[in-house]
Design a protein around this motif. Structure first.
Motif, PDB file in Angstrom:
ATOM      1  N   ILE A 105       0.866  -1.178   0.000  1.00 20.55           N
ATOM      2  CA  ILE A 105       0.000   0.000   0.000  1.00 20.55           C
ATOM      3  C   ILE A 105       0.904   1.229   0.000  1.00 20.55           C
ATOM      4  O   ILE A 105       1.741   1.379   0.893  1.00 20.55           O
ATOM      5  N   GLY A 106       0.763   2.070  -0.976  1.00 22.22           N
ATOM      6  CA  GLY A 106       1.536   3.307  -1.025  1.00 22.22           C
ATOM      7  C   GLY A 106       0.651   4.482  -0.657  1.00 22.22           C
ATOM      8  O   GLY A 106      -0.452   4.645  -1.184  1.00 22.22           O
ATOM      9  N   VAL A 107       1.096   5.301   0.298  1.00 14.47           N
ATOM     10  CA  VAL A 107       0.330   6.466   0.743  1.00 14.47           C
ATOM     11  C   VAL A 107       1.062   7.730   0.304  1.00 14.47           C
ATOM     12  O   VAL A 107       2.241   7.912   0.622  1.00 14.47           O
ATOM     13  N   TYR A 108       0.348   8.588  -0.405  1.00 13.52           N
ATOM     14  CA  TYR A 108       0.921   9.848  -0.888  1.00 13.52           C
ATOM     15  C   TYR A 108       0.307  10.993  -0.103  1.00 13.52           C
ATOM     16  O   TYR A 108      -0.886  11.270  -0.215  1.00 13.52           O
ATOM     17  N   PHE A 109       1.122  11.658   0.689  1.00  8.76           N
ATOM     18  CA  PHE A 109       0.682  12.816   1.466  1.00  8.76           C
ATOM     19  C   PHE A 109       0.833  14.035   0.569  1.00  8.76           C
ATOM     20  O   PHE A 109       1.926  14.589   0.427  1.00  8.76           O
ATOM     21  N   GLY A 110      -0.263  14.449  -0.046  1.00  9.94           N
ATOM     22  CA  GLY A 110      -0.149  15.335  -1.179  1.00  9.94           C
ATOM     23  C   GLY A 110       0.230  14.469  -2.370  1.00  9.94           C
ATOM     24  O   GLY A 110       0.548  13.291  -2.234  1.00  9.94           O
ATOM     25  N   SER A 111       0.189  14.996  -3.561  1.00  6.67           N
ATOM     26  CA  SER A 111       0.409  14.142  -4.723  1.00  6.67           C
ATOM     27  C   SER A 111       0.610  15.000  -5.948  1.00  6.67           C
ATOM     28  O   SER A 111       0.844  16.206  -5.860  1.00  6.67           O
ATOM     29  N   TRP A 112       0.489  14.333  -7.098  1.00 10.68           N
ATOM     30  CA  TRP A 112       0.563  15.049  -8.368  1.00 10.68           C
ATOM     31  C   TRP A 112      -0.504  16.139  -8.464  1.00 10.68           C
ATOM     32  O   TRP A 112      -0.338  17.107  -9.203  1.00 10.68           O
ATOM     33  N   TYR A 113      -1.587  16.023  -7.704  1.00 14.58           N
ATOM     34  CA  TYR A 113      -2.638  17.044  -7.761  1.00 14.58           C
ATOM     35  C   TYR A 113      -2.226  18.339  -7.074  1.00 14.58           C
ATOM     36  O   TYR A 113      -2.717  19.418  -7.418  1.00 14.58           O
ATOM     37  N   SER A 114      -1.352  18.259  -6.089  1.00 10.44           N
ATOM     38  CA  SER A 114      -0.888  19.477  -5.423  1.00 10.44           C
ATOM     39  C   SER A 114      -0.154  20.380  -6.404  1.00 10.44           C
ATOM     40  O   SER A 114      -0.291  21.606  -6.374  1.00 10.44           O
ATOM     41  N   ASP A 115       0.639  19.779  -7.290  1.00 12.99           N
ATOM     42  CA  ASP A 115       1.347  20.559  -8.306  1.00 12.99           C
ATOM     43  C   ASP A 115       0.366  21.370  -9.143  1.00 12.99           C
ATOM     44  O   ASP A 115       0.555  22.564  -9.391  1.00 12.99           O
ATOM     45  N   VAL A 116      -0.697  20.699  -9.582  1.00 13.40           N
ATOM     46  CA  VAL A 116      -1.666  21.347 -10.472  1.00 13.40           C
ATOM     47  C   VAL A 116      -2.483  22.389  -9.720  1.00 13.40           C
ATOM     48  O   VAL A 116      -2.664  23.523 -10.184  1.00 13.40           O
ATOM     49  N   LEU A 117      -2.969  22.029  -8.545  1.00  9.79           N
ATOM     50  CA  LEU A 117      -3.835  22.922  -7.773  1.00  9.79           C
ATOM     51  C   LEU A 117      -3.153  24.242  -7.454  1.00  9.79           C
ATOM     52  O   LEU A 117      -3.664  25.327  -7.786  1.00  9.79           O
ATOM     53  N   PHE A 118      -2.004  24.175  -6.811  1.00 15.14           N
ATOM     54  CA  PHE A 118      -1.363  25.407  -6.368  1.00 15.14           C
ATOM     55  C   PHE A 118      -0.672  26.133  -7.515  1.00 15.14           C
ATOM     56  O   PHE A 118      -0.487  27.352  -7.460  1.00 15.14           O
ATOM     57  N   GLY A 119      -0.346  25.401  -8.565  1.00 18.64           N
ATOM     58  CA  GLY A 119       0.159  26.072  -9.761  1.00 18.64           C
ATOM     59  C   GLY A 119      -0.873  27.002 -10.361  1.00 18.64           C
ATOM     60  O   GLY A 119      -0.557  28.109 -10.815  1.00 18.64           O
ATOM     61  N   ARG A 120      -2.155  26.602 -10.327  1.00 20.27           N
ATOM     62  CA  ARG A 120      -3.230  27.451 -10.849  1.00 20.27           C
ATOM     63  C   ARG A 120      -3.557  28.577  -9.869  1.00 20.27           C
ATOM     64  O   ARG A 120      -3.728  29.730 -10.272  1.00 20.27           O
ATOM     65  N   VAL A 121      -3.667  28.245  -8.589  1.00 20.65           N
ATOM     66  CA  VAL A 121      -4.075  29.254  -7.606  1.00 20.65           C
ATOM     67  C   VAL A 121      -3.093  30.413  -7.573  1.00 20.65           C
ATOM     68  O   VAL A 121      -3.493  31.583  -7.487  1.00 20.65           O
ATOM     69  N   TYR A 122      -1.813  30.108  -7.683  1.00 20.35           N
ATOM     70  CA  TYR A 122      -0.795  31.155  -7.566  1.00 20.35           C
ATOM     71  C   TYR A 122      -0.193  31.562  -8.907  1.00 20.35           C
ATOM     72  O   TYR A 122       0.868  32.181  -8.957  1.00 20.35           O
ATOM     73  N   GLY A 123      -0.883  31.225  -9.987  1.00 23.96           N
ATOM     74  CA  GLY A 123      -0.511  31.740 -11.301  1.00 23.96           C
ATOM     75  C   GLY A 123       0.795  31.230 -11.859  1.00 23.96           C
ATOM     76  O   GLY A 123       1.376  31.854 -12.749  1.00 23.96           O
ATOM     77  N   GLN A 124       1.270  30.077 -11.372  1.00 26.23           N
ATOM     78  CA  GLN A 124       2.525  29.525 -11.878  1.00 26.23           C
ATOM     79  C   GLN A 124       2.325  28.725 -13.163  1.00 26.23           C
ATOM     80  O   GLN A 124       3.278  28.447 -13.878  1.00 26.23           O
ATOM     81  N   THR A 125       1.077  28.334 -13.436  1.00 24.18           N
ATOM     82  CA  THR A 125       0.762  27.616 -14.667  1.00 24.18           C
ATOM     83  C   THR A 125      -0.462  28.243 -15.307  1.00 24.18           C
ATOM     84  O   THR A 125      -1.324  28.822 -14.626  1.00 24.18           O
ATOM     85  N   THR A 126      -0.553  28.139 -16.614  1.00 24.37           N
ATOM     86  CA  THR A 126      -1.719  28.632 -17.327  1.00 24.37           C
ATOM     87  C   THR A 126      -2.848  27.606 -17.228  1.00 24.37           C
ATOM     88  O   THR A 126      -2.629  26.456 -16.843  1.00 24.37           O
ATOM     89  N   GLU A 127      -4.050  28.030 -17.604  1.00 26.91           N
ATOM     90  CA  GLU A 127      -5.171  27.099 -17.594  1.00 26.91           C
ATOM     91  C   GLU A 127      -4.928  25.942 -18.545  1.00 26.91           C
ATOM     92  O   GLU A 127      -5.239  24.784 -18.234  1.00 26.91           O
TER      93      GLU A 127
END
Length: 509
Positions: A105-127
């Motif tokens: 069982i692998g547990v990810y505390f945060g994940s690939w989704y954190s990259d996408v979420l905060f990249g959008r919220v703080y303008g580091q990535t485009t839509e």
């Protein structure tokens, strides 16, 4: 999507204690059965609002299960600020390299989704970049599920008021004050933006293979039992799926052209090039390749050279001529054979993702990921549905490589059936070449037509604009080696020129 997680869900101590002992025992039993059967793996993602109990949930999972069989991958430690090893590769590389094997069982505390979420919220990535990243995560998760993984994604939620009160409570207690950071308070200020972006993300990525489970995080007992029950259901479902017999796949077959004409049949395999001209061209091209890979602009790219071809078509000789021109500190030759036990415990593409070079690096593959649609298809080592889906998975893999700056060059070296027979016999009669000929080579030769059809399908379905196939007429080894070197040099020059052109446009803008 979050309304039901803002209802003030509550579970009393008596109800909690009545269930927790039995739940813990069931979880441990299921976990060890997972290990014994080498089923799974089970992949758990823990995301959510600050203060919603992510750390406590992670600790509770660790306490209820056998922690020796639960590797934990922390977003804040491994993924939030990627080291150079990760930044020089496609962004999902670091997640491919942190996959648990079957039975764990692998547990990810945060994940690939954190990259996408905060990249959008703080303008580091485009839509558009965010949408592309989410499409890549869904492809990633579908590949994992198709390989037998069970995936559950938890979003631990708090309302805005509850989050603020939770952080204040933690900050007042000297024992927990250290857990509240400036970033946490910044997230409180940005709560509305984070919530809106998270809701869009969860709706777009909650699919049958990997659903999101939203859990209200205010009441710890409610949160823990909800997560525990969900995890137990996932474990049971994974074990049940693993126990089911393999059924016939109703995948429609790929058929050869009705007129019998295939791409490989159109090649002129005997291309002229004499030894003196070969030596002159070899020196010239090796010098050109050496200079190209030492240019400053090449440090912004990586180079993957993939070799496939008929047995005895000359892959090894072509690879040696390439390597002679390269800095030995910067390239690796990866010979691909039958997967090891470690590799069989992971999704099939894992063993190729792990060898993706960082920027400035070079990987030369002697046999490749195309084995799935060639030898595994022809020899029946995987189901038809598996090699059929592999075309799309391969194209996605190579597209991600290209987007990260990799130069992908793919060769199919082809010889005639008569030339192959002559080379086989020569190898058997030459002492220092006998190791090159095996019983498997002769068995493959008996399936010449099956392999030819598989090769033509492979080329047709995976020759793309960013990573096209180069067919090398290899009856003449001199000609084949020169064509390989010319193609690699041209591919590097084209990519460096595109980069220079883009740089000029950027300066003008």
């Amino acid at each position: 999507m979050f309304e039901s997680a803002e209802l003030g869900h509550h579970l009393g101590r008596e109800a909690y204690e009545a269930e927790v002992s039995e739940l813990r025992e069931a979880l441990l039993d299921a976990q060890h059965e997972l290990k014994e059967r080498a089923a799974g793996p089970v992949i758990i993602l823990i995301n959510g609002m600050d203060g919603a109990g992510r750390s406590e949930t992670l600790a509770q999972i660790d306490a209820w299960l056998d922690p020796r069989l639960v590797p934990v991958y922390a977003q804040t430690a491994m993924f939030a600020d990627p080291v150079d090893e990760a930044t020089g590769r496609p962004w999902l590389w670091r997640y491919w390299n942190a996959l648990p094997p079957r039975g764990q069982i692998g547990v990810y505390f945060g994940s690939w989704y954190s990259d996408v979420l905060f990249g959008r919220v703080y303008g580091q990535t485009t839509e558009q970049q965010a949408l592309q990243a989410l499409a890549e995560t869904l492809m990633f998760e579908k590949q994992l599920a198709a390989e037998g993984a069970s995936i559950v994604k938890f979003w631990l939620h708090l309302s805005k008021a509850d989050q603020k009160n939770r952080l204040k409570s933690l900050e007042k207690d000297p024992a927990t004050r250290w857990r509240v950071s400036e970033r946490d308070w910044q997230h409180v200020k940005d709560y509305d933006a984070i919530r809106a972006e998270a809701e869009r993300m969860l709706r777009a990525t909650s699919i049958a293979e990997s659903p999101w489970v939203v859990v209200e995080g205010l009441n710890a007992r409610y949160r823990e039992i909800t997560v525990g029950r969900t995890l137990l259901n996932m474990l049971k479902a994974g074990l049940e799926h693993n126990a089911k017999p393999v059924v016939h796949d109703d995948t429609p077959p790929l058929l050869p052209p009705v007129d019998g004409v295939m791409l490989l049949d159109t090649l002129q395999l005997d291309q002229p090039l004499d030894k003196s001209e070969y030596k002159a061209r070899l020196a010239e091209l090796q010098s050109r390749l050496a200079q190209l890979t030492r240019e400053a602009a090449f440090a912004n790219h990586s180079l993957l050279i993939a070799f496939e071809g008929n047995d005895a078509a000359g892959k090894g000789g072509a690879i040696r001529r390439l390597a002679m021109a390269l800095d030995a500190r910067r390239y690796r030759i990866i010979p691909v054979a039958a997967p090891t036990e470690e590799e069989r415990a992971k999704p099939w593409l894992w063993r190729f993702w792990r060898h993706v070079p960082k920027r400035g690096g070079i990987s030369i593959f002697d046999r490749t990921w195309y084995g799935r649609v060639l030898v595994e298809r022809v020899e029946g080592f995987c189901r038809e549905v598996d090699w059929m889906r592999a075309y799309n998975e391969i194209n996605d893999f190579e597209r991600q490589l290209h987007a990260a700056g990799a130069i992908v060059v793919k060769f199919w070296l082809t010889i005639s059936k008569e030339e192959q027979l002559a080379r086989f016999k020569a190898r058997e009669e030459t002492g220092f070449k006998r190791f090159k000929i095996t019983d498997e080579d002769w068995r493959n030769r008996d399936k010449w037509d099956d392999y030819k059809l598989a090769v033509c399908d492979m080329i047709d379905r995976t020759s793309t604009h960013h990573s096209p196939w180069t067919l090398v007429e290899a009856n003449n080894k001199y000609y084949a080696r020169i064509k390989v070197l010319e193609t690699v040099c041209a591919a590097i020059e084209k990519r460096l020129a595109e980069g220079a052109k883009g740089s000029k446009k950027g300066k003008l803008a």
